[in-house]
Design an enzyme around this catalytic site. Structure first.
Site, PDB file in Angstrom:
ATOM      1  N   LEU A   1      -8.725  -4.534 -28.618  1.00 24.35           N
ATOM      2  CA  LEU A   1      -9.231  -3.919 -27.240  1.00 24.35           C
ATOM      3  C   LEU A   1      -8.192  -4.261 -26.253  1.00 24.35           C
ATOM      4  O   LEU A   1      -8.438  -4.162 -25.274  1.00 24.35           O
ATOM      5  CB  LEU A   1     -10.524  -4.361 -26.826  1.00 24.35           C
ATOM      6  CG  LEU A   1     -11.691  -4.713 -27.999  1.00 24.35           C
ATOM      7  CD1 LEU A   1     -12.814  -5.158 -26.603  1.00 24.35           C
ATOM      8  CD2 LEU A   1     -12.438  -3.169 -27.850  1.00 24.35           C
TER       9      LEU A   1
ATOM     10  N   GLU B   1       1.154   3.761   1.587  1.00 20.43           N
ATOM     11  CA  GLU B   1       1.414   4.347   3.239  1.00 20.43           C
ATOM     12  C   GLU B   1       2.318   3.656   3.537  1.00 20.43           C
ATOM     13  O   GLU B   1       3.411   4.336   3.877  1.00 20.43           O
ATOM     14  CB  GLU B   1       0.544   3.958   4.589  1.00 20.43           C
ATOM     15  CG  GLU B   1      -0.525   5.129   4.839  1.00 20.43           C
ATOM     16  CD  GLU B   1      -1.682   4.098   3.858  1.00 20.43           C
ATOM     17  OE1 GLU B   1      -2.948   4.797   3.902  1.00 20.43           O
ATOM     18  OE2 GLU B   1      -1.161   3.709   3.078  1.00 20.43           O
TER      19      GLU B   1
ATOM     20  N   HIS C   1       0.746  -1.334   0.251  1.00 18.43           N
ATOM     21  CA  HIS C   1      -0.319  -0.025  -0.029  1.00 18.43           C
ATOM     22  C   HIS C   1       0.761   0.991   0.221  1.00 18.43           C
ATOM     23  O   HIS C   1       2.207   0.703   0.254  1.00 18.43           O
ATOM     24  CB  HIS C   1      -1.123   0.275   1.051  1.00 18.43           C
ATOM     25  CG  HIS C   1      -1.528  -0.947   1.422  1.00 18.43           C
ATOM     26  ND1 HIS C   1      -3.294  -1.131   2.517  1.00 18.43           N
ATOM     27  CD2 HIS C   1      -2.012  -1.910   0.429  1.00 18.43           C
ATOM     28  CE1 HIS C   1      -4.024  -2.598   2.160  1.00 18.43           C
ATOM     29  NE2 HIS C   1      -3.175  -3.299   0.539  1.00 18.43           N
TER      30      HIS C   1
ATOM     31  N   THR D   1     -20.112  -4.678 -32.326  1.00 20.79           N
ATOM     32  CA  THR D   1     -19.171  -4.195 -32.950  1.00 20.79           C
ATOM     33  C   THR D   1     -18.208  -6.043 -32.916  1.00 20.79           C
ATOM     34  O   THR D   1     -17.217  -5.373 -33.910  1.00 20.79           O
ATOM     35  CB  THR D   1     -18.502  -3.424 -31.591  1.00 20.79           C
ATOM     36  OG1 THR D   1     -20.270  -2.859 -31.034  1.00 20.79           O
ATOM     37  CG2 THR D   1     -17.333  -3.054 -32.083  1.00 20.79           C
TER      38      THR D   1
ATOM     39  N   ALA E   1     -17.199   7.773 -30.014  1.00 19.62           N
ATOM     40  CA  ALA E   1     -16.840   8.910 -30.573  1.00 19.62           C
ATOM     41  C   ALA E   1     -18.163   8.560 -31.764  1.00 19.62           C
ATOM     42  O   ALA E   1     -18.269   8.148 -32.669  1.00 19.62           O
ATOM     43  CB  ALA E   1     -15.567   8.744 -31.803  1.00 19.62           C
TER      44      ALA E   1
ATOM     45  N   GLY F   1     -20.565  -0.354 -29.424  1.00 18.57           N
ATOM     46  CA  GLY F   1     -21.802  -0.651 -29.986  1.00 18.57           C
ATOM     47  C   GLY F   1     -23.287   0.657 -28.913  1.00 18.57           C
ATOM     48  O   GLY F   1     -22.890   0.604 -28.551  1.00 18.57           O
TER      49      GLY F   1
ATOM     50  N   ASP G   1     -16.548  -5.295 -36.302  1.00 15.18           N
ATOM     51  CA  ASP G   1     -14.362  -4.491 -36.855  1.00 15.18           C
ATOM     52  C   ASP G   1     -13.495  -5.531 -36.523  1.00 15.18           C
ATOM     53  O   ASP G   1     -12.328  -4.593 -36.392  1.00 15.18           O
ATOM     54  CB  ASP G   1     -14.680  -3.184 -35.144  1.00 15.18           C
ATOM     55  CG  ASP G   1     -15.931  -2.144 -35.693  1.00 15.18           C
ATOM     56  OD1 ASP G   1     -16.496  -2.490 -36.637  1.00 15.18           O
ATOM     57  OD2 ASP G   1     -15.935  -1.842 -34.988  1.00 15.18           O
TER      58      ASP G   1
ATOM     59  N   ARG H   1      -2.371  -0.219 -26.856  1.00 13.35           N
ATOM     60  CA  ARG H   1      -0.924  -0.506 -27.872  1.00 13.35           C
ATOM     61  C   ARG H   1      -0.480   0.927 -27.459  1.00 13.35           C
ATOM     62  O   ARG H   1       0.183   1.621 -29.047  1.00 13.35           O
ATOM     63  CB  ARG H   1      -1.421  -1.140 -29.021  1.00 13.35           C
ATOM     64  CG  ARG H   1      -2.152  -2.188 -29.198  1.00 13.35           C
ATOM     65  CD  ARG H   1      -2.757  -2.266 -31.037  1.00 13.35           C
ATOM     66  NE  ARG H   1      -3.202  -1.865 -31.268  1.00 13.35           N
ATOM     67  CZ  ARG H   1      -4.955  -2.124 -30.639  1.00 13.35           C
ATOM     68  NH1 ARG H   1      -5.496  -2.271 -29.976  1.00 13.35           N
ATOM     69  NH2 ARG H   1      -6.204  -0.864 -31.879  1.00 13.35           N
TER      70      ARG H   1
END
Length: 362
Positions: free
Chosen positions: A208, A56, A54, A200, A158, A294, A204, A211
């Protein structure tokens, strides 16, 4: 400088520090810690990749003896329970820290005020709530998972100048420019999972993954909503499943390409609906989901009230009459969203909207 201004200055530094590992510390949140002694920062820490150690103890290790009598600024209440590491509250007490300033109390029932009480019982001065709003935004995924039992959902869209997400039957269509696409990859790297619909995935054939140089290892869990298990075994997602995990959410009893996909390393889960999917993701420590593909998935998430944040990219590209309409645009948002940021990214405009608590709706 007033005490409040000084506290805000160092808490802001702790929050900025926490952003360094957002999306890469699951199931723990990325927490920032700054230790200050006599006006100088003597220790810094951020939750390590993978969630441990963690923030701290890392900051305390850097501060060493200078921690005695110092002030620690922490974005989230120090943990108080024994897990795979000792409680951070104990480490702060043992170090001789005189004051701890916390932005947000931890809603985790194993902590939930206990860390603050341990500090106060040890005669450490505790201040809570400094830059709480900013810190909550930085840890929104973790806080959503703890309070709502599901991950935070960010919808990325988009949209072309004529309100389209793509072109029918055309597969991937470049709507935004290079700079915006890089920004989307950074958002992927900050997310625990990325979600698309089977439409999708078929149209396409996306990968995913992240990169961007240096961030390839930050690729999130890839999820496809695929009721009939139609994802081809030849798809990029299936062929790369052993390198970067893929989860296929199917309807109970679905067969389709299931056997072949499992053989390729794809995880298949039978789920009744998207609510059950999100609940199951929270149970496995997933705090943030980026919905990227989608119109149907976007519409469904919005209709169910499951979208917490929207990243809306507006482009000057015109798709035409054969386009796929976007369910929303900057002038047509569902009720309850407010714009929190707007900036130019290359030739495109990014606007970020956040859902207000229902009690704040007008």
């Amino acid at each position: 400088m007033s005490i409040t201004a000084r506290d805000e200055r160092y808490m802001r530094e702790a929050i900025e520090l926490s952003f360094a590992h957002v999306g890469r510390t699951g199931p723990n949140p990325s927490v920032g810690c700054v230790i200050v002694k006599d006006g100088d920062v003597v220790g810094r820490g951020v939750t390590a990749l993978g969630g441990r150690p963690h923030a701290e103890p890392q900051a305390l290790a850097e501060a060493g003896e200078k921690a005695r009598g110092a002030t620690a600024y922490v974005t989230l209440e120090p943990c108080s329970h024994h897990g795979k590491t000792p409680p951070c509250a104990n480490a702060l007490i043992a170090s001789g820290i005189a004051r701890v300033v916390v932005a947000v109390a931890d809603p985790d029932p194993r902590v939930s005020g206990r860390g603050l009480k341990m500090l106060a019982d040890a005669d450490i001065e505790v201040t809570i709530g400094i830059l709480q709003k900013e810190a909550r935004r930085a840890m929104a995924g973790y806080l959503t998972r703890q309070t709502k039992g599901r991950p935070q959902v960010t919808l990325k869209l988009a949209v072309s100048a004529d309100g389209m997400l793509g072109r029918k039957g055309a597969g991937q269509v470049a709507i935004t420019g290079h700079e915006a696409r890089e920004a989307v990859h950074r958002l992927r790297a900050e997310s625990d999972a990325i979600l698309v619909g089977i439409g999708t995935a078929l149209a396409d054939d996306p990968e995913l993954t992240v990169r961007l140089p240096g961030l390839e290892e930050a690729s999130p869990l890839r999820i496809v909503l695929d009721r009939k298990a139609e994802l081809p075994v030849t798809s990029k997602l299936a062929r790369s499943a052993r390198g970067v995990a893929v989860l296929l959410a199917v309807a109970p009893g679905a067969s389709g390409n299931r056997a072949g996909l499992v053989e390729m390393g794809v995880e298949v889960a039978e789920l009744a609906d998207i609510d059950e999917l999100l609940s199951s993701l929270a149970q496995r420590g997933i705090s943030s989901v980026m919905a990227e593909g989608g119109a149907r998935v976007a519409s469904d998430l919005l209709a169910r009230g499951l979208v917490d944040r929207i990243h809306l990219y507006s482009s000057s590209v015109v798709i035409g009459s054969d386009g796929v309409p976007s369910p929303i645009n900057a002038d047509r948002l569902p009720a309850g969203f407010v714009r929190i940021d707007e900036r130019q990214i290359g030739a495109d405009r990014l606007q970020i909207f956040e859902r207000l608590p229902a009690s704040a709706w007008v």
